[in-house]
Design a protein around this motif. Structure first.
Motif, PDB file in Angstrom:
ATOM      1  N   GLU A 137       0.932  -1.160   0.060  1.00  0.00           N
ATOM      2  CA  GLU A 137       0.044   0.012  -0.010  1.00  0.00           C
ATOM      3  C   GLU A 137       0.954   1.299   0.107  1.00  0.00           C
ATOM      4  N   MET A 138       0.899   2.282  -1.040  1.00  0.00           N
ATOM      5  CA  MET A 138       1.717   3.237  -1.116  1.00  0.00           C
ATOM      6  C   MET A 138       0.865   4.396  -0.359  1.00  0.00           C
ATOM      7  N   VAL A 225       5.669   3.198   2.363  1.00  0.00           N
ATOM      8  CA  VAL A 225       5.316   1.804   2.086  1.00  0.00           C
ATOM      9  C   VAL A 225       4.949   0.966   3.110  1.00  0.00           C
ATOM     10  N   VAL A 226       3.816   0.538   3.117  1.00  0.00           N
ATOM     11  CA  VAL A 226       3.386  -0.276   4.463  1.00  0.00           C
ATOM     12  C   VAL A 226       2.919  -1.840   3.839  1.00  0.00           C
ATOM     13  N   SER A 227       3.317  -2.605   4.797  1.00  0.00           N
ATOM     14  CA  SER A 227       3.245  -4.253   4.493  1.00  0.00           C
ATOM     15  C   SER A 227       3.391  -5.016   5.515  1.00  0.00           C
ATOM     16  N   LEU A 254       6.914   2.446  14.004  1.00  0.00           N
ATOM     17  CA  LEU A 254       5.631   2.181  14.183  1.00  0.00           C
ATOM     18  C   LEU A 254       4.644   3.143  14.453  1.00  0.00           C
ATOM     19  N   SER A 255       4.870   4.297  15.265  1.00  0.00           N
ATOM     20  CA  SER A 255       4.049   5.573  15.446  1.00  0.00           C
ATOM     21  C   SER A 255       3.856   5.927  13.834  1.00  0.00           C
ATOM     22  N   THR A 256       4.826   5.908  12.952  1.00  0.00           N
ATOM     23  CA  THR A 256       4.659   6.615  11.486  1.00  0.00           C
ATOM     24  C   THR A 256       3.595   5.501  10.836  1.00  0.00           C
ATOM     25  N   VAL A 257       3.887   4.399  10.986  1.00  0.00           N
ATOM     26  CA  VAL A 257       2.945   3.553  10.153  1.00  0.00           C
ATOM     27  C   VAL A 257       1.729   3.850  10.605  1.00  0.00           C
ATOM     28  N   GLY A 258       1.288   3.889  11.991  1.00  0.00           N
ATOM     29  CA  GLY A 258      -0.234   4.116  12.357  1.00  0.00           C
ATOM     30  C   GLY A 258      -0.871   2.976  12.728  1.00  0.00           C
ATOM     31  N   ARG A 263      -3.504  -2.846  12.159  1.00  0.00           N
ATOM     32  CA  ARG A 263      -4.735  -3.491  12.404  1.00  0.00           C
ATOM     33  C   ARG A 263      -5.001  -4.409  11.303  1.00  0.00           C
ATOM     34  N   TRP A 264      -4.937  -3.668  10.138  1.00  0.00           N
ATOM     35  CA  TRP A 264      -5.270  -4.276   8.673  1.00  0.00           C
ATOM     36  C   TRP A 264      -4.324  -5.734   8.432  1.00  0.00           C
ATOM     37  N   GLU A 265      -3.131  -5.577   8.918  1.00  0.00           N
ATOM     38  CA  GLU A 265      -2.481  -6.703   8.796  1.00  0.00           C
ATOM     39  C   GLU A 265      -2.358  -7.730   9.814  1.00  0.00           C
ATOM     40  N   GLY A 266      -3.351  -7.546  10.773  1.00  0.00           N
ATOM     41  CA  GLY A 266      -3.402  -8.544  11.707  1.00  0.00           C
ATOM     42  C   GLY A 266      -2.474  -8.752  12.703  1.00  0.00           C
ATOM     43  N   LEU A 267      -1.839  -7.558  13.136  1.00  0.00           N
ATOM     44  CA  LEU A 267      -0.418  -7.334  14.040  1.00  0.00           C
ATOM     45  C   LEU A 267      -0.852  -6.422  15.191  1.00  0.00           C
TER      46      LEU A 267
END
Length: 394
Positions: A137-138, A225-227, A254-258, A263-267
């Motif tokens: 996800e860009m 990039v988020v994965s 991790l704060s930057t990722v949000g 949550r979407w990646e199940g982590l």
């Protein structure tokens, strides 16, 4: 005066017929970071007339470090990147990274040059690349255009430089440090470059924790990039990295990722449990404070408070002490928790717990001074003195 005399001596050495003196002068000017026009002119002139490859290499490295990336310098840079030794290639890429990073951080990096000034299909920063791999996800795409990229005279040189960097980034040699450096330079030139993204993702599979951290910083901060792989790599860095700064950087990223991507990646639960553990297990205060800020940014702080405050009343001495350590960085949610700590300072059966409570209350000195009555302060002071602890607000 001393600096002017030193520069004059270096200019004379740069024009010397002795190769060692020229090399030393170029190196010294790079260390001094003197970018006056007459210094740059002398370096360019040496690059133009010198036939010594060691001299040309040192002059090129200094000019790149100064940000002088005109067509002649870029042409020489490309030649050394292709034919130079691995050490020379690494040094040149490091200098280029410093320059591009400085440009990317400046206001000129926010301006995208007109697309028609660049060659079509060059993959340069002039044209907005729409590369979007389906598995990632860009979040948003930002192009870092430096001042030299906006000059028509170096459009061709820039395209060749990008091509050379892409070749270096495509290397499958895991021991080659040039791969990560070349990918970093490509990201600064074009945050959407596919070769850069692929090289950075390959770095996440290596055992070298330092390289992984550098790749994660570029992927999250610049490529955006988020994965699941990236989030998992951040979790591993925070849990296992032997360098405390890398653990703090991982918590910040991790704060930057949000919360939503996590949550979407199940982590979400794995991240939550790691933050709870790090609040009391982490030996460095600065990392614990960063973890506490990350918990707040990910909207997990209230839930952690609920767990930690219940731990204060558990039978296990270890659990109570861990809870007190966690509150030292999370802060006290309300006055009831404060009075609970005061009670523990007096009646807790464990000396280790009482000493930890004393440390936390010392950290809350301004809270005590501004919110509590004098009697409470005297009470805390008395108990801390009985434990042999220094009380800074006495």
């Amino acid at each position: 005066m001393l600096q002017q005399e030193r520069i004059k001596e270096l200019m004379e050495s740069l024009a010397s017929s002795v190769e060692e003196e020229q090399i030393y002068a170029a190196q010294a000017l790079g260390c001094l970071r003197i970018t006056d026009e007459f210094v740059l002119s002398a370096l360019r002139n040496t690059l133009q007339v010198s036939k010594s490859q060691p001299v040309r290499y040192e002059v090129t490295r200094t000019l790149v470090l100064f940000g002088c990336l005109d067509a002649a310098v870029v042409k020489e840079l490309i030649r050394h990147l292709k034919k130079g030794s691995p050490t020379q290639r690494k040094d040149l890429l490091t200098a280029l990274t410093v320059t591009l990073h400085a440009w990317a951080a400046g206001p000129e990096s926010k301006v995208t040059a007109p697309a028609e000034t660049g060659p079509k299909g060059s993959g340069s920063a002039f044209s907005r690349c729409q590369y979007r791999p389906p598995q990632y996800e860009m979040k948003h795409n930002q192009h870092h255009c430096s001042s030299f990229l906006s000059q028509r005279s170096v459009v061709g040189a820039q395209a060749r430089l990008v091509g050379t960097l892409e070749q270096l980034a495509a290397s499958q040699d895991r021991t080659d440090d040039s791969v990560l450096l070349a990918a970093t330079c490509l990201v600064y030139l074009d945050a959407s470059n596919p070769a850069a993204l692929e090289a950075l993702l390959r770095c996440l599979t290596q055992e070298n924790m330092k390289k992984k951290m550098q790749a994660l910083l570029m992927l999250v901060k610049h490529v955006n990039v988020v994965s699941a792989d990236i989030i998992q790599a951040l979790i591993d860095q925070l849990r296992h990295s032997p360098v405390y700064k890398h653990r703090a950087d991982a918590a910040n990223l991790l704060s930057t990722v949000g919360l939503e991507p996590i949550r979407w990646e199940g982590l979400e639960e794995e991240v939550f449990q790691l933050l709870v553990e790090k609040l009391h297990q982490e030996p460095f205060l600065v990392v614990r404070q960063t973890v506490a800020m990350t918990a707040a940014a990910l909207q997990m702080k209230r839930r952690i408070w609920d767990i930690v405050e219940k731990q204060l009343k558990e039978r296990s001495e270890v659990s109570r002490r861990q809870a007190v350590v966690s509150l030292g960085v999370l802060g006290l949610r309300n006055k009831n928790v404060f009075f609970t700590l005061l009670e523990m300072l007096e009646v807790d059966s464990s000396l280790a717990v009482r000493m930890q409570v004393s440390d936390v209350l010392q950290q809350c000195v301004w809270f005590l001074v501004s919110r509590s009555k004098g009697l409470t302060c005297v009470c805390v002071t008395s108990h801390c003195r009985s434990l042999g602890r220094f009380v800074p607000w006495e």
